[in-house]
Design a protein around this motif. Structure first.
Motif, PDB file in Angstrom:
ATOM      1  N   ASN A  94       0.828  -1.210   0.000  1.00  0.00           N
ATOM      2  CA  ASN A  94       0.000   0.000   0.000  1.00  0.00           C
ATOM      3  C   ASN A  94       0.859   1.255   0.000  1.00  0.00           C
ATOM      4  O   ASN A  94       0.530   2.249  -0.660  1.00  0.00           O
ATOM      5  N   TRP A  95       1.959   1.205   0.747  1.00  0.00           N
ATOM      6  CA  TRP A  95       2.846   2.380   0.770  1.00  0.00           C
ATOM      7  C   TRP A  95       3.482   2.621  -0.594  1.00  0.00           C
ATOM      8  O   TRP A  95       3.582   3.758  -1.060  1.00  0.00           O
ATOM      9  N   ILE A  96       3.898   1.552  -1.259  1.00  0.00           N
ATOM     10  CA  ILE A  96       4.517   1.693  -2.582  1.00  0.00           C
ATOM     11  C   ILE A  96       3.516   2.254  -3.583  1.00  0.00           C
ATOM     12  O   ILE A  96       3.828   3.159  -4.365  1.00  0.00           O
ATOM     13  N   GLU A  97       2.303   1.731  -3.580  1.00  0.00           N
ATOM     14  CA  GLU A  97       1.307   2.177  -4.550  1.00  0.00           C
ATOM     15  C   GLU A  97       0.859   3.611  -4.296  1.00  0.00           C
ATOM     16  O   GLU A  97       0.363   4.272  -5.201  1.00  0.00           O
ATOM     17  N   ASN A  98       1.053   4.103  -3.088  1.00  0.00           N
ATOM     18  CA  ASN A  98       0.708   5.491  -2.780  1.00  0.00           C
ATOM     19  C   ASN A  98       1.911   6.422  -2.848  1.00  0.00           C
ATOM     20  O   ASN A  98       1.788   7.610  -2.546  1.00  0.00           O
ATOM     21  N   SER A  99       3.071   5.890  -3.232  1.00  0.00           N
ATOM     22  CA  SER A  99       4.271   6.713  -3.361  1.00  0.00           C
ATOM     23  C   SER A  99       4.212   7.533  -4.641  1.00  0.00           C
ATOM     24  O   SER A  99       3.350   7.319  -5.520  1.00  0.00           O
ATOM     25  N   LEU A 100       5.145   8.439  -4.788  1.00  0.00           N
ATOM     26  CA  LEU A 100       5.242   9.224  -6.012  1.00  0.00           C
ATOM     27  C   LEU A 100       5.603   8.325  -7.187  1.00  0.00           C
ATOM     28  O   LEU A 100       6.330   7.332  -7.038  1.00  0.00           O
ATOM     29  N   ASP A 101       5.111   8.676  -8.361  1.00  0.00           N
ATOM     30  CA  ASP A 101       5.413   7.887  -9.555  1.00  0.00           C
ATOM     31  C   ASP A 101       6.906   7.809  -9.827  1.00  0.00           C
ATOM     32  O   ASP A 101       7.374   6.880 -10.487  1.00  0.00           O
ATOM     33  N   LEU A 102       7.660   8.772  -9.320  1.00  0.00           N
ATOM     34  CA  LEU A 102       9.101   8.802  -9.516  1.00  0.00           C
ATOM     35  C   LEU A 102       9.778   7.587  -8.890  1.00  0.00           C
ATOM     36  O   LEU A 102      10.780   7.089  -9.403  1.00  0.00           O
TER      37      LEU A 102
END
Length: 723
Positions: A94-102
């Motif tokens: 969940n944290w990865i999917e909500n991170s910046l696209d960068l």
């Protein structure tokens, strides 16, 4: 003892977690939750009467975490060993999917190893149901890249399965390798440490024990994502395909055949060749120099070398070219004549050695940055650190400009200086018709120059960093650039902006080469990889990973089936383009950089030039699939005379274990160059790989450029560095 308590139920969405095992054991022993709560109240009252205020306060805080049934409200995932991996993995995902696209492309690489090791740990601890549910919930998101591994892991349910499953043992005994930029890795570790109670400590444990994170240079970009058709070559467990078995069959099909000639162009060329053949026959009848006995006619030679359509040839419409001109017909006529006059290097049991013509530039004061030869071997262009280009006539003929004012009266010079760049010139290239050159510079620009007037024609802008290399396409019109901005770009001479941007390398793009049919472009980078790009689609269709240092030189074989790459690791790798596999590695340049590569006209011989002051010749077909020799070591010659004798003997005998000079600046002191004395340190030898045919030594001159002419003569160039 019988108990009136019901067994714990599975948690429902939004419900509290079930009591931990130790709480369940207390209930099974007959302790009522209400009685436990009343007991806490009695103890608090007792502590208050006795004046134990601090102990009373601590007990009240602890009692506040008891629910209505008297059970403690637990928030640590470690207290639920059968659920903690699910919570930790979901927390990370969940944290990865909500991170910046960068950062997403790089962060997603860690999900699969965390999934595997979580699954194996659940199975090892005997949580059969939790193990099955975890696999079924999260395995679909990894099927596209790891279907082969998942098919072998899906049957694991217990510790015995883990101990006997070969793939499980492979993952348990080895670390899974991933590559992350420093910025992304720091972001990940900071977040995990800040959320240890939510599952971060479990991920940290996996990173320490089971995952090998390779930190790469550069900044995270959305272009760092791995190719969705397969994994990066450096990702996974060393020696294990980890799902690439399916990816190999899904490699994009390539059109590696020759680009067919235009039918009208063929007719015009044949008409000219027939006229030339008639003139030669007439000269033969008149006793003049004409067609010698046993020599093929120009028409026969053209039929042997002309580019005809094959099953894997690209369509002409895929590579739009401008209408052919009279100069194109003259160029093809010259190529046919030179092909008939070429020296054939193919012989048995090994190819013949080519002749090498070395051009040494003196008094450059380390200012020479690049050099290139025209296709007809009449001109050389050089780029200098002082931001200018110098054209040399290799035949001694004056370089006459179409502008009378540029000819200095009646005597035109044999060299020309072109000035316009505002920074060092790192790349120069001649057009196939020898009428133009293109230069690239540190000033982030590309310039087109006319060799008719020796003046600048067009300024191209697109890169925002220094441009390290530039190459004209095999048919002119198109050219490509390689830059410090991690991209290569495709241009046409009639457009001032790039037509394609090839992005995917993680560091500088240092060198490039065109495929003979102009449909593909190869780029070499400081990220130690070589990529092949489809010019029409602008997509990466092959990734070649095998060097351990930045790639410095590239060359395609004339048939377009093989790619040669050289790097600062002093090795030359040959790659089969169709399968994407490495054919062999060639060594012999010591431990120095290699600057130039080129194939002979037949493709049987490869030449290389490097910082060890040599031009080396290699047998392309020898040892394919064989084991390469050990890494060579520099050798310090006893004397110049001894070195010359060894070089001469090697050139005659083809001895592959010859001794060669150590390069300037490779750890050799001035004292070491003196003749050896009795009892001195034993000299080291370079043991080249068996496909090494010969070495041509220069006098303290690193070789920047090597090129085969259409007649199979090798042209080489470099700058004398002095003592």
């Amino acid at each position: 003892m019988a108990s009136n308590q019901q067994p714990p139920q599975a948690p429902q969405p939004g419900a509290q977690l079930p009591p931990p095992p130790q709480q369940q054991q207390q209930q099974q022993r007959g302790q009522n939750p209400a009685e436990a709560q009343n007991l806490n109240q009695i103890v608090i009252e007792y502590l208050s009467k006795k004046g134990y205020s601090r102990t009373e306060a601590m007990l009240r805080v602890e009692s506040a975490h008891i629910d209505a049934d008297g059970r403690p409200i637990i928030s640590r995932v470690e207290d639920y060993p059968d659920m903690m991996h699910e919570k930790a993995y979901s927390f990370l995902k969940n944290w990865i999917e909500n991170s910046l696209d960068l950062y997403k492309p790089e962060l997603r690489r860690i999900l699969f190893p965390v999934f595997v090791y979580s699954f194996l740990e659940l199975a090892s601890k005997g949580f059969v149901k939790a193990c099955q549910e975890f696999f079924e919930a999260h395995s679909p998101e990894h099927e596209s890249l790891h279907a082969h591994d998942l098919s072998q892991l899906m049957a694991i349910r217990s510790m015995e399965h883990v101990q006997h499953n070969e793939l499980a043992k492979l993952y348990k005994e080895n670390k899974y390798r991933i590559s992350l930029t420093r910025m992304t890795f720091n972001l990940l570790t900071y977040h995990l440490h800040d959320n240890e109670a939510a599952g971060g400590d479990i991920i940290i444990r996996f990173l320490n024990n089971h995952i090998d994170v390779h930190i790469i240079t550069g900044h995270p970009t959305t272009l760092n994502a791995r190719d969705e058709s397969g994994l990066g070559e450096d990702e996974g467990i060393v020696g294990h395909t980890t799902g690439r078995r399916a990816a190999i069959g899904e490699l994009a099909s390539l059109k590696l055949g020759p680009l067919p000639m235009d039918k009208e162009f063929i007719a015009d060329v044949e008409e000219r060749l027939q006229q030339e053949d008639a003139n030669e026959r007439q000269q033969t009848k008149q006793g003049e120099s004409g067609i010698a006995s046993g020599v093929r006619s120009l028409m026969d030679e053209f039929k042997a070398i002309k580019r005809e359509e094959t099953e894997d040839s690209p369509m002409r419409d895929d590579i739009p070219l401008p209408p052919y001109k009279g100069t194109d017909i003259e160029r093809e006529l010259r190529m046919v004549k030179e092909s008939r006059q070429k020296f054939n290097l193919i012989s048995t049991p090994s190819p013949a050695l080519p002749s090498v013509c070395m051009y040494t530039f003196h008094n450059t004061n380390d200012g020479l940055a690049c050099v290139d030869f025209s296709q007809d071997a009449t001109l050389a262009a050089t780029g200098f650190q002082e931001a200018y280009i110098k054209i040399f006539s290799l035949t001694g003929n004056p370089l006459v400009s179409a502008l009378p004012s540029e000819n200095n009266g009646q005597t035109a010079p044999t060299t020309r200086r072109l000035i316009a760049h505002s920074g060092p010139v790192y790349g120069v290239t001649f057009s196939p018709d020898n009428r133009y050159i293109i230069s690239s510079s540190q000033d982030s620009t590309v310039r087109l120059w006319s060799l008719d007037t020796f003046t600048g024609l067009v300024l191209y802008k697109g890169h925002d960093r220094p441009i390290w290399d530039v190459k004209f396409g095999p048919f002119g019109h198109y050219f490509a650039t390689a830059s410090h901005d991690h991209t290569a770009r495709l241009w046409s001479t009639d457009h001032i902006y790039p037509l394609r941007i090839f992005a995917g390398h993680l560091s500088d793009v240092d060198t490039l080469a065109w495929h003979p049919n102009s449909a593909y472009l190869a780029t070499g980078s400081s990220d130690k990889t070589v990529r092949l790009w489809d010019v029409q689609r602008g997509a990466s269709v092959r990734l070649f990973n095998g060097h351990t240092a930045p790639v410095t030189a590239l060359a395609f074989s004339p048939d377009g089936r093989t790619l040669a790459s050289a790097a600062d690791d002093a090795t030359i790798n040959l790659w089969d383009i169709g399968s994407g596999k490495k054919l062999k590695s060639m060594r012999g340049h010591g431990k120095t950089s290699i600057y130039g590569l080129d194939f002979s006209v037949e493709g049987a011989v490869l030449v290389s030039g490097g910082a060890d002051n040599t031009v080396r010749v290699w047998d392309v077909n020898k040892g394919l699939g064989g084991k390469a020799a050990a890494e060579p070591e520099p050798y310090i010659p006893a004397s110049a005379a001894a070195s010359a004798a060894v070089n001469a003997a090697a050139a005659v005998t083809g001895d592959t274990t010859m001794k060669v000079d150590a390069p300037v600046g490779a750890g050799v002191t001035s004292q070491a160059l003196a003749p050896s004395t009795t009892g001195g340190k034993k000299k080291k030898e370079i043991i080249a790989t068996p496909d090494h045919m010969a070495a041509f030594h220069t006098k303290r001159t690193p070789v920047y450029r090597v090129r085969f002419t259409p007649r199979n003569l090798v042209l080489a160039a470099g700058a004398y560095v002095g003592s």
